[in-house]
Design an enzyme around this catalytic site. Structure first.
Site, PDB file in Angstrom:
ATOM      1  N   ASP A   1       0.690  -1.161  -0.025  1.00  0.00           N
ATOM      2  CA  ASP A   1       0.076  -0.021  -0.038  1.00  0.00           C
ATOM      3  C   ASP A   1       0.829   1.055   0.007  1.00  0.00           C
ATOM      4  O   ASP A   1       1.929   1.344   0.629  1.00  0.00           O
ATOM      5  CB  ASP A   1      -0.792  -0.001   1.388  1.00  0.00           C
ATOM      6  CG  ASP A   1      -2.086   0.638   1.147  1.00  0.00           C
ATOM      7  OD1 ASP A   1      -2.010   2.019   0.732  1.00  0.00           O
ATOM      8  OD2 ASP A   1      -3.202   0.332   1.669  1.00  0.00           O
TER       9      ASP A   1
ATOM     10  N   ARG B   1      -0.758   4.544   0.176  1.00  0.00           N
ATOM     11  CA  ARG B   1      -1.583   5.586   0.363  1.00  0.00           C
ATOM     12  C   ARG B   1      -1.194   6.512   1.311  1.00  0.00           C
ATOM     13  O   ARG B   1      -1.559   7.499   1.620  1.00  0.00           O
ATOM     14  CB  ARG B   1      -3.021   4.942   0.738  1.00  0.00           C
ATOM     15  CG  ARG B   1      -3.744   4.803  -0.442  1.00  0.00           C
ATOM     16  CD  ARG B   1      -5.161   4.267  -0.174  1.00  0.00           C
ATOM     17  NE  ARG B   1      -5.198   2.737   0.644  1.00  0.00           N
ATOM     18  CZ  ARG B   1      -6.065   2.187   1.006  1.00  0.00           C
ATOM     19  NH1 ARG B   1      -7.105   2.694   1.001  1.00  0.00           N
ATOM     20  NH2 ARG B   1      -5.622   1.030   1.655  1.00  0.00           N
TER      21      ARG B   1
END
Ligand SMILES: [Zn+2]
Length: 420
Positions: free
Chosen positions: A332, A334
């Site tokens: 990830d 983000r």
């Protein structure tokens, strides 16, 4: 060091920075200063280079399109925006969080109000552009029509109109990074962050490393869109029940209804909860961040889908994160560290109902000093069959649930569809 001094611009050997701008001076930015006048305007113009006090340009992620428009002869170089009648439909702030330099590091709190607070500099010829725009809209969603049909929602003529549309205030926010503050959020040195951003963008912004006197970066990344149900001023009042979802972009599901994840069903469930909350005298907020495919992009995302479905044994929850890591190198990207900034910009102190199961988002919000009451999970009946792999893997990895956390055997037996 007091917070309003933290962001003071460093002395420049390249340009003369002044807080009393004349027609040729470069305005100083004192990040976190108490007033707009003390803070100074953010200027990313490419026309009057002596006015620039940032790295990058306005609307960073669209800078290359602007270059194409100029190159193709469609846009006159140096066009100044005519800001007549563009002011926010609803004023936001100022709130105390605006003058705490480290509370907001990735957007310009004065970005919606530049026409008002920097009127003098605009009149002097400075090309100061809004980085935030606030407007009104009606939104029509089939899921909301369905909620009305099933009598989960009622038309009230105010939040939900006769044609089943919901009234909203919508706000677009472009990123404005105070590099020192962003570096601190990630516990890295400012010098290292500047060097790595320079290198990893293929040397696109040399000023990151050659101009340490410039502390602000307009990065070429997507921003955020906010949808507010009810009165935006109530967001800052912890006595008013706030229902909120912070949602990361998933074009495939959000827009096109792809069923491999829970993104759209969770988003529309949150909108339903926001409407319900606003109708009960509260306020609702959807903060939508442009971080497609965990900020890895849609190509990576679709490659991962193939890798998941083609692996030996097929798509299964126990291999969900592994396949992303194989393709992207990380699970990830983000990084929720910057996400709460927009909540602080809105003056939020408490989220009574957080419509999210993400532990990363919860930790970032509460870690930034915002209280969270109840956490609302996606109802089981809204999880598409092929998205069971995703949601079970996330719950096992720490996502909030009031149900059962799957063990290794359960994860291995949670299977998705084949490629066809
Ligand atoms: Zn999705």
């Amino acid at each position: 060091m007091s917070s309003d001094k933290v962001g003071e611009a460093r002395t420049s050997k390249h340009i003369r920075l002044t807080s009393h701008p004349g027609p040729n001076a470069t305005p100083v930015i004192r990040w976190g200063a108490a007033t707009a006048a003390e803070r100074g305007p953010v200027i990313g113009t490419t026309t009057h280079r002596q006015h620039r006090n940032v790295v990058g340009t306005h609307s960073g992620s669209y800078g290359v399109y602007r270059a194409l428009a100029v190159a193709a002869g469609n846009l006159v170089k140096g066009h100044r925006a005519d800001l007549t009648n563009t002011a926010p439909t609803t004023p936001i702030g100022p709130y105390p969080q605006w003058s705490d330099a480290h509370k907001i590091v990735s957007l310009d709190p004065w970005g919606a109000a530049v026409g008002e607070v920097f009127a003098e500099q605009l009149a002097q010829g400075y090309d100061i552009r809004p980085t935030i725009a606030v407007t009104q809209a009606h939104v029509h969603l089939p899921e909301i029509k369905q909620a009305i049909a099933f009598q989960r929602l009622q038309i009230d003529g105010k939040i939900l109109l006769d044609d089943a549309s919901a009234t909203v205030t919508k706000i677009a926010v472009e990123p404005v990074w105070w590099i020192e503050g962003v570096a601190k959020r990630f516990n890295v040195s400012e010098a290292d962050l500047r060097r790595v951003m320079f290198e990893e963008t293929g040397g696109m912004y040399p000023e990151l490393v050659t101009r340490s006197d410039i502390g602000i970066f307009l990065p070429p990344i997507g921003g955020q869109t906010l949808y507010i149900f009810g009165n935006p001023r109530d967001l800052a009042n912890p006595e008013v029940t706030l229902t909120a979802r912070v949602h990361d972009e998933c074009n495939g599901s959000d827009v096109f209804g792809s069923d491999i994840c829970t993104c759209r069903p969770y988003l529309t469930h949150a909108i339903e909860e926001c409407i319900k909350g606003a109708q009960a005298g509260g306020v609702g907020l959807i903060a939508y961040s442009r971080k497609e495919g965990r900020a890895l992009g849609e190509v990576t995302k679709f490659l991962v889908y193939n890798a998941r479905k083609r692996q030996v044994g097929g798509d299964s929850a126990d291999k969900y994160f592994l396949r992303t890591e194989c393709v992207a190198g990380v699970q990830d990207m983000r990084f929720q560290e910057l996400m709460p900034d927009v909540l602080h910009w809105l003056g939020v102190k408490k989220i009574h109902r957080l419509v999210s199961m993400s532990n990363d988002k919860y930790d970032a919000i509460t870690g930034s000093g915002i209280e969270v009451g109840e956490r609302v999970k996606i109802p089981d009946e809204l999880v598409p069959a092929d998205a069971k792999v995703e949601i079970e893997a996330k719950i096992a990895a720490g996502y909030f649930t009031d149900g059962v956390v799957p063990d290794a055997a359960a994860l291995a037996s949670t299977k998705g569809r084949d490629l066809v």
